[in-house]
Design an enzyme around this catalytic site. Structure first.
Site, PDB file in Angstrom:
ATOM      1  N   LYS A 195       9.962 -13.817   2.820  1.00  0.00           N
ATOM      2  CA  LYS A 195       8.686 -12.961   2.603  1.00  0.00           C
ATOM      3  C   LYS A 195       8.512 -12.256   1.150  1.00  0.00           C
ATOM      4  O   LYS A 195       9.616 -12.623   0.509  1.00  0.00           O
ATOM      5  CB  LYS A 195       9.109 -11.431   3.427  1.00  0.00           C
ATOM      6  CG  LYS A 195       7.600 -10.735   3.941  1.00  0.00           C
ATOM      7  CD  LYS A 195       6.919 -11.531   4.927  1.00  0.00           C
ATOM      8  CE  LYS A 195       5.614 -10.820   5.503  1.00  0.00           C
ATOM      9  NZ  LYS A 195       5.198 -11.094   6.602  1.00  0.00           N
ATOM     10  N   ASN A 225      -7.405  -8.535   9.860  1.00  0.00           N
ATOM     11  CA  ASN A 225      -7.543 -10.165  10.178  1.00  0.00           C
ATOM     12  C   ASN A 225      -6.864 -10.135  11.517  1.00  0.00           C
ATOM     13  O   ASN A 225      -7.545 -11.008  12.597  1.00  0.00           O
ATOM     14  CB  ASN A 225      -6.522 -11.062   9.087  1.00  0.00           C
ATOM     15  CG  ASN A 225      -6.588 -12.422   9.892  1.00  0.00           C
ATOM     16  OD1 ASN A 225      -5.544 -12.734  10.579  1.00  0.00           O
ATOM     17  ND2 ASN A 225      -7.371 -13.198   9.558  1.00  0.00           N
TER      18      ASN A 225
HETATM   19  P1  NAD Z   1      -4.883  -6.559   7.315  1.00  0.00           P
HETATM   20  O1  NAD Z   1      -4.876  -5.953   5.669  1.00  0.00           O
HETATM   21  O2  NAD Z   1      -5.949  -7.448   7.324  1.00  0.00           O
HETATM   22  O3  NAD Z   1      -5.493  -5.371   8.284  1.00  0.00           O
HETATM   23  C1  NAD Z   1      -4.628  -4.186   8.282  1.00  0.00           C
HETATM   24  C2  NAD Z   1      -5.476  -3.110   9.208  1.00  0.00           C
HETATM   25  O4  NAD Z   1      -4.769  -1.922   9.429  1.00  0.00           O
HETATM   26  C3  NAD Z   1      -6.638  -2.727   8.520  1.00  0.00           C
HETATM   27  O5  NAD Z   1      -7.578  -2.584   9.227  1.00  0.00           O
HETATM   28  C4  NAD Z   1      -6.104  -1.227   7.955  1.00  0.00           C
HETATM   29  O6  NAD Z   1      -7.357  -0.432   7.714  1.00  0.00           O
HETATM   30  C5  NAD Z   1      -5.356  -0.877   9.193  1.00  0.00           C
HETATM   31  N1  NAD Z   1      -4.479   0.257   8.941  1.00  0.00           N
HETATM   32  C6  NAD Z   1      -3.882   0.301   7.670  1.00  0.00           C
HETATM   33  N2  NAD Z   1      -2.917   1.610   7.836  1.00  0.00           N
HETATM   34  C7  NAD Z   1      -3.356   2.105   9.050  1.00  0.00           C
HETATM   35  C8  NAD Z   1      -3.139   3.353   9.566  1.00  0.00           C
HETATM   36  N3  NAD Z   1      -2.319   4.283   9.063  1.00  0.00           N
HETATM   37  N4  NAD Z   1      -3.614   3.567  10.850  1.00  0.00           N
HETATM   38  C9  NAD Z   1      -4.640   2.754  11.304  1.00  0.00           C
HETATM   39  N5  NAD Z   1      -4.927   1.550  10.848  1.00  0.00           N
HETATM   40  C10 NAD Z   1      -4.529   1.293   9.855  1.00  0.00           C
HETATM   41  O7  NAD Z   1      -3.611  -7.024   7.734  1.00  0.00           O
HETATM   42  P2  NAD Z   1      -3.440  -8.212   8.919  1.00  0.00           P
HETATM   43  O8  NAD Z   1      -3.326  -9.417   8.451  1.00  0.00           O
HETATM   44  O9  NAD Z   1      -4.243  -7.849  10.135  1.00  0.00           O
HETATM   45  O10 NAD Z   1      -2.020  -7.676   9.389  1.00  0.00           O
HETATM   46  C11 NAD Z   1      -1.742  -6.512  10.375  1.00  0.00           C
HETATM   47  C12 NAD Z   1      -0.439  -6.917  10.699  1.00  0.00           C
HETATM   48  O11 NAD Z   1       0.219  -7.822  11.436  1.00  0.00           O
HETATM   49  C13 NAD Z   1       0.602  -6.600   9.617  1.00  0.00           C
HETATM   50  O12 NAD Z   1       1.913  -5.761  10.235  1.00  0.00           O
HETATM   51  C14 NAD Z   1       1.159  -7.900   9.527  1.00  0.00           C
HETATM   52  O13 NAD Z   1       2.456  -7.966   8.663  1.00  0.00           O
HETATM   53  C15 NAD Z   1       1.195  -8.384  10.626  1.00  0.00           C
HETATM   54  N6  NAD Z   1       1.127 -10.010  10.933  1.00  0.00           N
HETATM   55  C16 NAD Z   1      -0.135 -10.640  10.172  1.00  0.00           C
HETATM   56  C17 NAD Z   1      -0.225 -11.779  10.121  1.00  0.00           C
HETATM   57  C18 NAD Z   1      -1.443 -12.614   9.867  1.00  0.00           C
HETATM   58  O14 NAD Z   1      -1.477 -13.982   9.784  1.00  0.00           O
HETATM   59  N7  NAD Z   1      -2.250 -11.937   8.868  1.00  0.00           N
HETATM   60  C19 NAD Z   1       0.771 -12.636  10.735  1.00  0.00           C
HETATM   61  C20 NAD Z   1       1.819 -12.007  11.437  1.00  0.00           C
HETATM   62  C21 NAD Z   1       2.155 -10.572  11.461  1.00  0.00           C
END
Ligand code: NAD
Length: 428
Positions: A107, A222
């Site tokens: 990571k 996402n």
């Molecule tokens: P992103 O940045 O696209 O979206 C994050 C979302 O969370 C946004 O809508 C933001 O407004 C919201 N957010 C942030 N703080 C918040 C809070 N305190 N209360 C409510 N909402 C809040 O990120 P993502 O890619 O969607 O990732 C989300 C989670 O999934 C993370 O934990 C990431 O590590 C995990 N993840 C992502 C992927 C991927 O392929 N993108 C893969 C595995 C795991």
């Protein structure tokens, strides 16, 4: 990330220690697997648009690569911490292992806020990151991907810097690239869809009809957007979604009890996953406090934002109607809250199983890059569904036969495979 008193690395280590004891792992294997094998900490100096210089802190942590090259995203976030990245690198090892793909765990992160950086400044952060690590990463060493606040554009800048330094084309160096530039169709949807594939299987096992269920989501980035889309297509009804508002520096929950419309919502959401409050009010959504998502009377909760969101302080606000928690985010539940959730009898699909769709599709992307032949989107999603479904079934079976929680069962499978790999290699 976040200023929470919970340390995700301690959470990850405590989860590991518990299962390592159950498995009776020897001391050396335990010591090797309960911490990262390699860590890089470095500085990225960037000339800003106004001519001044700013120095950003960067990290890359490789937890374990016994089963294959390290694999894991790079986050850009102002509250990123070393311990969060350590925890995430560890969870990546278990994630790749539980879905049985030949990759290890890594990571990375940069402490920065891309929302306040110009495109050029972001490009310089990306290129600077790779300049610091070009010799310690690569298609056969460590393969990065997008994560919180990084996307395909960032990945392509990073790839370009890597290829410039190494003098060749190495599309397998990084995943999450734009389609047409070595990216895989279906990658954008993969994590969110993967969450719903395993949720669908869980509901089947629990004999719950998905078309009669309601859900509340935390996050609308996402992962959540695609998860909401597929869940709605399968007949589920989303009634609440929370997200962070960077102008107000707080989160809000948006609610419509008779169901939310994914297209309408994405139409008023910016690229950081922030739903526009004023437009939502105009469209008739209720705007509630940021933590209201957790206390909705729904069947399914999907934390899809950040780690440490379900804690001892708020776990008892979960409605007695909730039957399933699908952990789309990494580490959304603290260990003390997890205990309470188990006591309540809620079925948990643990994070490193639920959100493994992203890395599984990244692996497909590498396979396509290596063969220089790109699959149709339906083929990608079908293969993804097959992998996620079989991983879910293996974990579910073990949890039933050994009377384990889903989290512990997933850990048993994942840790066993990695422990076997380090043994077979003769490391311990
Ligand atoms: P992103 O940045 O696209 O979206 C994050 C979302 O969370 C946004 O809508 C933001 O407004 C919201 N957010 C942030 N703080 C918040 C809070 N305190 N209360 C409510 N909402 C809040 O990120 P993502 O890619 O969607 O990732 C989300 C989670 O999934 C993370 O934990 C990431 O590590 C995990 N993840 C992502 C992927 C991927 O392929 N993108 C893969 C595995 C795991």
């Amino acid at each position: 990330m976040s200023n929470s008193p919970y340390n995700p690395y301690e959470t990850a280590q405590a989860q590991f220690d518990k299962v390592a004891s159950q498995l009776g792992l020897d001391e050396a294997t335990r010591e090797l697997l309960r911490q990262p094998m390699r860590e890089y900490h470095f500085l990225i100096p960037v000339q800003m648009d106004d001519g001044s210089y700013k120095v950003f802190k960067g990290y890359r942590i490789q937890h374990n690569d016994a089963r294959g090259p390290a694999k894991g995203g790079i986050r850009f976030h102002p509250q990123e911490t070393e311990d969060t990245i350590r925890a995430l690198s560890m969870w990546m090892t278990w994630k790749c292992s539980v879905v049985d793909i030949p990759l290890g765990g890594g990571k990375g992160g940069v402490i920065c806020d891309p929302r306040t950086l110009s495109e050029r400044e972001q490009e310089q952060v990306c290129r600077g990151y790779i300049r610091q690590l070009a010799k310690n990463m690569g298609p056969n060493l460590d393969v990065p991907a997008p994560d919180v606040m990084t996307n395909a554009k960032h990945m392509l800048w990073m790839l370009d810097e890597f290829e410039t330094i190494h003098g060749g084309r190495y599309p397998g160096f990084i995943t999450g690239k734009p389609v047409g530039m070595g990216g895989s169709l279906g990658r954008t949807e993969a994590t969110g869809y993967g969450v719903i594939y395993v949720l669908r299987e869980a509901l089947k096992e629990l004999e719950i009809d998905i078309t009669k269920t309601t859900a509340s989501f935390q996050g609308f980035g996402n992962v959540a957007q695609h998860a909401v889309r597929l869940y709605s297509q399968l007949g589920g009804k989303v009634i609440a979604i929370s997200c962070w508002d960077n102008t107000d520096k707080k989160a809000y929950t948006f609610r419509r009890k008779n169901g939310m419309d994914i297209d309408e919502l994405t139409g008023i959401t910016d690229k950081f996953g922030t739903i526009n409050k004023d437009k939502a009010l105009e469209l008739g959504y209720e705007v509630l406090s940021g933590d209201a998502w957790i206390e909705q009377d729904v069947d399914i909760l999907v934390p899809a934002a950040l780690e440490n969101q379900i804690t001892a302080e708020n776990v008892n606000r979960i409605s007695s109607q909730v039957k399933v928690i699908a952990e789309a985010a990494n580490g959304p539940t603290t260990n003390d809250a997890d205990k309470v959730i188990n006591e309540k009898g809620i079925f948990v699909i643990p994070d490193f199983l639920a959100n493994a769709g992203g890395v599984t599709c990244s692996y497909f992307e590498q396979v396509q890059c290596n063969t220089n032949y790109y699959w149709e989107k339906d083929e990608v999603l079908e293969k993804l569904d097959t992998k996620m479904t079989s991983a879910f079934k293996a974990v579910y079976e073990l949890s039933k036969t050994q009377n384990l929680t889903m989290r512990d069962a997933a850990y048993v499978i994942a840790i066993n495979r990695v422990a076997q790999a380090v043994k077979n290699r003769g490391w311990v």
